[in-house]
Motif scaffolding. Structure first.
Motif, short mmCIF file in Angstrom:
data_model
loop_
_atom_site.label_atom_id
_atom_site.label_comp_id
_atom_site.label_asym_id
_atom_site.label_seq_id
_atom_site.Cartn_x
_atom_site.Cartn_y
_atom_site.Cartn_z
N GLY A 81 -47.69 55.90 80.25
CA GLY A 81 -48.13 56.67 78.87
C GLY A 81 -47.26 56.17 77.68
N TRP A 82 -47.72 56.46 76.77
CA TRP A 82 -46.91 56.57 75.45
C TRP A 82 -46.61 57.91 74.74
N HIS A 83 -45.31 57.84 74.11
CA HIS A 83 -45.01 59.18 73.22
C HIS A 83 -44.50 58.74 72.07
N ARG A 84 -44.38 59.35 70.98
CA ARG A 84 -43.71 58.99 69.88
C ARG A 84 -42.86 60.11 69.23
N ILE A 115 -52.26 56.94 80.68
CA ILE A 115 -53.41 56.38 81.72
C ILE A 115 -53.00 56.58 83.19
N SER A 116 -53.94 56.92 83.87
CA SER A 116 -53.56 56.89 85.37
C SER A 116 -53.75 55.85 85.94
N SER A 117 -53.24 55.88 87.13
CA SER A 117 -53.39 54.64 87.99
C SER A 117 -54.76 53.94 88.27
N SER A 118 -55.68 54.99 88.09
CA SER A 118 -57.11 54.66 88.34
C SER A 118 -57.89 54.01 87.02
N GLY A 119 -57.01 54.44 85.77
CA GLY A 119 -57.53 53.80 84.63
C GLY A 119 -58.15 55.01 83.60
N MET A 120 -57.88 56.12 84.23
CA MET A 120 -58.57 57.26 83.26
C MET A 120 -57.46 57.50 82.01
N LYS A 123 -57.10 59.40 68.48
CA LYS A 123 -58.45 59.04 69.10
C LYS A 123 -59.31 58.15 68.16
N GLY A 124 -59.79 57.17 68.59
CA GLY A 124 -60.63 56.35 67.83
C GLY A 124 -59.70 55.29 67.17
N ARG A 125 -58.55 55.34 67.03
CA ARG A 125 -57.96 54.45 66.65
C ARG A 125 -56.78 53.41 67.51
N PHE A 126 -56.55 54.28 68.51
CA PHE A 126 -55.40 53.73 69.57
C PHE A 126 -56.10 53.45 70.97
N THR A 127 -55.76 52.38 71.75
CA THR A 127 -56.25 52.28 73.01
C THR A 127 -55.30 51.96 73.94
N VAL A 128 -55.08 52.78 74.90
CA VAL A 128 -53.98 52.57 75.94
C VAL A 128 -54.75 51.74 77.31
N SER A 129 -54.08 50.86 77.98
CA SER A 129 -54.41 50.03 78.95
C SER A 129 -53.38 49.72 79.78
N ARG A 130 -53.71 49.07 81.19
CA ARG A 130 -52.49 48.81 81.78
C ARG A 130 -52.90 47.50 82.85
#
Length: 120
Positions: free
Chosen positions: A34-37, A50-55, A63-70
């Motif tokens: 994840g990300w913190h600031r 983001i979990s290991s399964s992608g949740m 929300k609606g502006r940032f997207t987390v992925s792995r």
């Protein structure tokens, strides 16, 4: 094991940036990432996970502006930031729950942080 972030910088309001965080070293598995600031004078706050399964999970403010992925093959987590606002200015830190071997529990590790500055 270390986490190294990249991709921060200076951008105008409304612009976009993508942060990356690579986990390297002796890794058996990586669970949540994840990300913190943390902005000056403020406590560190969660941005996205983001979990290991992608949740995924997001702070209401992004929300609606940032997207987390792995990318599990690359041990990397990303944060795509669009429609940036001056209030998004902060040092952004990635974290990951890493197991070094199958006989120990996961340990949360943090990157060194990368500065994101959004000008108005």
């Amino acid at each position: 094991v270390q986490l190294v972030e990249s991709g921060g910088g200076l951008v105008q309001a409304g612009g976009s940036l993508t942060l990356s965080c690579v986990v390297s070293g002796s890794i058996f598995s990586i669970n949540g990432m994840g990300w913190h600031r943390q902005a000056p004078g403020h406590q560190r706050e969660l941005v996205a996970t983001i979990s290991s399964s992608g949740m995924t999970n997001y702070a209401d403010s992004v929300k609606g502006r940032f997207t987390v992925s792995r990318d599990n093959a690359k041990n990397t987590v990303y944060l795509q930031m669009n429609s940036l606002k001056p209030e998004d200015t902060a040092v952004y830190y990635c974290n990951a729950y890493v197991r070094a071997n199958p006989y120990v529990p996961a340990t949360v590790l943090w990157g060194q942080g990368t500065q994101v500055t959004v000008s108005s």
